[in-house]
Design an enzyme around this catalytic site. Structure first.
Site, PDB file in Angstrom:
ATOM      1  CE  LYS A   1      41.042 -13.584  -9.741  1.00  0.00           C
ATOM      2  NZ  LYS A   1      41.807 -12.815  -8.747  1.00  0.00           N
ATOM      3  CB  SER A   2      35.863 -10.675  -5.841  1.00  0.00           C
ATOM      4  OG  SER A   2      36.878 -10.039  -6.548  1.00  0.00           O
TER       5      SER A   2
ATOM      6  NE  ARG B   1      41.980  -9.941 -13.760  1.00  0.00           N
ATOM      7  CZ  ARG B   1      41.029 -10.825 -13.498  1.00  0.00           C
ATOM      8  NH1 ARG B   1      40.404 -11.438 -14.464  1.00  0.00           N
ATOM      9  NH2 ARG B   1      40.684 -11.097 -12.247  1.00  0.00           N
TER      10      ARG B   1
ATOM     11  NE  ARG C   1      49.769  -7.911  -6.746  1.00  0.00           N
ATOM     12  CZ  ARG C   1      48.540  -8.371  -6.943  1.00  0.00           C
ATOM     13  NH1 ARG C   1      48.344  -9.661  -7.154  1.00  0.00           N
ATOM     14  NH2 ARG C   1      47.513  -7.566  -6.940  1.00  0.00           N
TER      15      ARG C   1
ATOM     16  CD  GLN D   1      43.492  -7.736  -3.521  1.00  0.00           C
ATOM     17  OE1 GLN D   1      44.626  -7.359  -3.234  1.00  0.00           O
ATOM     18  NE2 GLN D   1      43.244  -8.508  -4.563  1.00  0.00           N
TER      19      GLN D   1
ATOM     20  NE  ARG E   1      46.872  -7.218 -14.599  1.00  0.00           N
ATOM     21  CZ  ARG E   1      45.889  -7.738 -13.868  1.00  0.00           C
ATOM     22  NH1 ARG E   1      44.903  -6.979 -13.448  1.00  0.00           N
ATOM     23  NH2 ARG E   1      45.908  -9.019 -13.576  1.00  0.00           N
TER      24      ARG E   1
ATOM     25  CG  ASP F   1      40.759  -7.045 -11.540  1.00  0.00           C
ATOM     26  OD1 ASP F   1      41.787  -6.410 -11.233  1.00  0.00           O
ATOM     27  OD2 ASP F   1      40.130  -7.747 -10.731  1.00  0.00           O
TER      28      ASP F   1
ATOM     29  CE  LYS G   1      44.939  -3.994  -9.458  1.00  0.00           C
ATOM     30  NZ  LYS G   1      44.193  -4.271  -8.246  1.00  0.00           N
TER      31      LYS G   1
HETATM   32  C1  S3P Z   1      39.950  -7.759  -5.569  1.00  0.00           C
HETATM   33  C2  S3P Z   1      40.239  -6.413  -5.562  1.00  0.00           C
HETATM   34  C3  S3P Z   1      41.055  -5.751  -6.577  1.00  0.00           C
HETATM   35  C4  S3P Z   1      41.169  -6.591  -7.843  1.00  0.00           C
HETATM   36  C5  S3P Z   1      41.497  -8.029  -7.530  1.00  0.00           C
HETATM   37  C6  S3P Z   1      40.403  -8.634  -6.660  1.00  0.00           C
HETATM   38  C7  S3P Z   1      39.150  -8.320  -4.468  1.00  0.00           C
HETATM   39  O1  S3P Z   1      42.361  -5.544  -6.079  1.00  0.00           O
HETATM   40  O2  S3P Z   1      42.151  -6.040  -8.692  1.00  0.00           O
HETATM   41  O3  S3P Z   1      41.618  -8.781  -8.719  1.00  0.00           O
HETATM   42  O4  S3P Z   1      38.683  -9.474  -4.591  1.00  0.00           O
HETATM   43  O5  S3P Z   1      38.965  -7.627  -3.458  1.00  0.00           O
HETATM   44  P1  S3P Z   1      42.734  -4.254  -5.197  1.00  0.00           P
HETATM   45  O6  S3P Z   1      42.021  -4.335  -3.927  1.00  0.00           O
HETATM   46  O7  S3P Z   1      44.226  -4.332  -5.020  1.00  0.00           O
HETATM   47  O8  S3P Z   1      42.317  -3.081  -6.024  1.00  0.00           O
END
Ligand code: S3P
Length: 440
Positions: A23-24, A397, A125, A172, A350, A319, A346
């Site tokens: 996904k990232s 999740r 969030r 992020q 969680r 995650d 999240k």
């Molecule tokens: C992600 C960073 C993580 C992760 C999310 C995806 C990303 O979040 O939990 O599912 O793609 O950069 P955080 O940056 O809030 O830790």
């Protein structure tokens, strides 16, 4: 909430299970392609709701996107860093934190107005964590609750580089600052306390950005242009984790998961499962589009050992903690997760949600401010407590973690929240039902 029924497995899992794309990396390949010059071809993009939100927003910003063979291949035609057009409408990020935070960074440097929103979970969030550093860079960003929550409104600002020490470990936030830094006057330095996933660093470098990294410090300057790339997205270790867990708790199992991303900033789950006694072998290791991948081979251990997870390991498996809780609940003895307060921010809180889920599964669990203590059942099946209600959540999740626990339950489980699973793992229910029918 929608539900689906998962019955206990009365046979080991002997299967090769392919899981969807990361996904990232999928989000980033679309966004970086959109601001580069030329045609970025993405093979194996994750066509889940979250990534489709990112893709649609790029189209609303005037980027040409072509989809072939049901997302087998996607091409993004970038026209450079300053080619976006003002969107006519509000940009809807759905359930996706990565979409809203990365795109806020990108849009804070544009010469037009934009408004970003999302679903109920996303509206709750924290956004102050991106608004604050971007505002320090000169961005003009406004949001609900004193600029800490979406909807977010961005008006044109002139950006300059900053030195920013991150108070939370968040890829992020780091990526939002890095995207803004491409447009800022002067260099931007980001200092992380704990290293978070480094896909932005790797992929932006491949697109031609000059980034220097030393330990937990990143320096990135403005760029005139980035060059389009071809990207092959590997399988998501965060999705693989559900079947690594199933292989760890269903006796006699042997599970192969091919072509999984094993980037060290993401593979904490492998380290921890090994520590718990699970045999995890990595074969066919190679690099694909700047990221390490491998086939994973998981064998159930004769005894699953309790463990403690904390500190700098937490961002490396952030995650995977909901599903790790299920594995810990099957171990012998007390497992502890701490330094994980980020879990409260999240798709759901969680920590709280997993405490309720584990209690419902008949597990003794203690809620900590920054984690959980879990008394493992030492391989005994989960027993549903009919008096406890499943928590209401918007969390893919959590729903998948309950489904995997249901494979090791005394009776069939009505898994709540199935509608959320498609944000990251559209084929999950199909794989679960295949496992239930026979050895696949
Ligand atoms: C992600 C960073 C993580 C992760 C999310 C995806 C990303 O979040 O939990 O599912 O793609 O950069 P955080 O940056 O809030 O830790």
């Amino acid at each position: 909430m929608k539900q689906f029924i998962v019955s206990p497995l009365n046979h080991p899992i002997k299967a090769t299970i392919s899981v969807p794309a990361d996904k990232s990396i999928s989000h980033r390949s679309v966004i970086f392609g959109a601001i580069s010059n030329g045609r970025t071809e993405i093979k194996n993009l994750l066509a889940s709701e979250d990534c489709l939100s990112t893709l649609k927003i790029m189209q609303q910003l005037g980027v040409e996107v072509n989809v072939f063979n049901n997302y087998e291949s996607v091409t993004v035609y970038g026209k450079g860093l300053r080619s976006f057009v003002e969107p006519k409408n509000i940009l809807n990020c759905g359930n996706s934190g990565t979409t809203i935070r990365l795109i806020t960074g990108l849009l804070s440097a544009q010469n037009f107005l934009s408004v970003l929103t999302g679903d109920d979970s996303l509206l709750n969030r924290p956004m102050g964590r991106v608004v604050e550093p971007l505002t320090l860079m000169g961005a003009k960003i406004f949001g609900r609750e004193h600029n800490t929550k979406a909807p977010i409104v961005i008006t044109p600002g002139v950006l300059h580089g900053i030195t920013y020490e991150m108070s939370v470990s968040s890829a992020q936030v780091k990526s939002a600052i890095m995207l803004a830094a491409l447009y800022a006057k002067g260099e931007t330095k980001i200092v992380e306390k704990e290293k978070s996933r480094d896909h932005t660093e790797r992929m932006l470098t491949a697109f031609g950005a000059k980034i220097t990294q030393e330990k937990n410090e990143i320096v990135i300057g403005p760029e005139q242009s980035l060059e389009a790339q071809s990207i092959q997205v590997p399988s998501d270790i965060s999705s693989a984790a559900f079947f690594m867990a199933a292989g760890s708790i269903i006796p006699g199992s042997e599970v192969i998961i091919p072509k999984v991303l094993v980037n060290p900033t993401r593979s904490g789950i492998i380290t921890v499962l090994k520590k718990m006694g699970v045999k995890v072998e990595l074969t066919n290791k190679k690099d694909v589009s700047g990221e390490p991948i491998a086939d994973l081979f998981i064998t159930t251990p004769s005894e699953l050992l309790a463990t403690e997870v904390k500190g700098s390991t937490i961002p490396l498996l952030i995650d995977e903690i909901p599903i790790l809780c299920i594995v810990m609940a099957q171990a012998k003895g007390k497992s502890v997760i701490k330094d994980a307060k980020e879990l409260r921010f999240k798709e759901s809180d969680r920590i709280k949600t997993m405490v309720t889920v584990l209690k419902k599964l008949g597990v003794e669990v203690n809620e900590l401010e920054d984690g959980l203590e879990i008394n493992g059942l030492n391989g005994e099946p989960f027993k549903i407590d009919p008096d406890i209600e499943w928590p209401k959540h918007f969390d893919h999740r959590i729903a998948m973690s309950v489904a995997i626990a249901a494979l090791k339950c005394t009776e069939p489980v009505n898994v709540p929240g199935s509608e959320w699973i498609s944000t990251s793992f559209p084929s999950f229910e199909k794989i679960i039902s295949k496992l239930q029918v026979a050895v696949v």
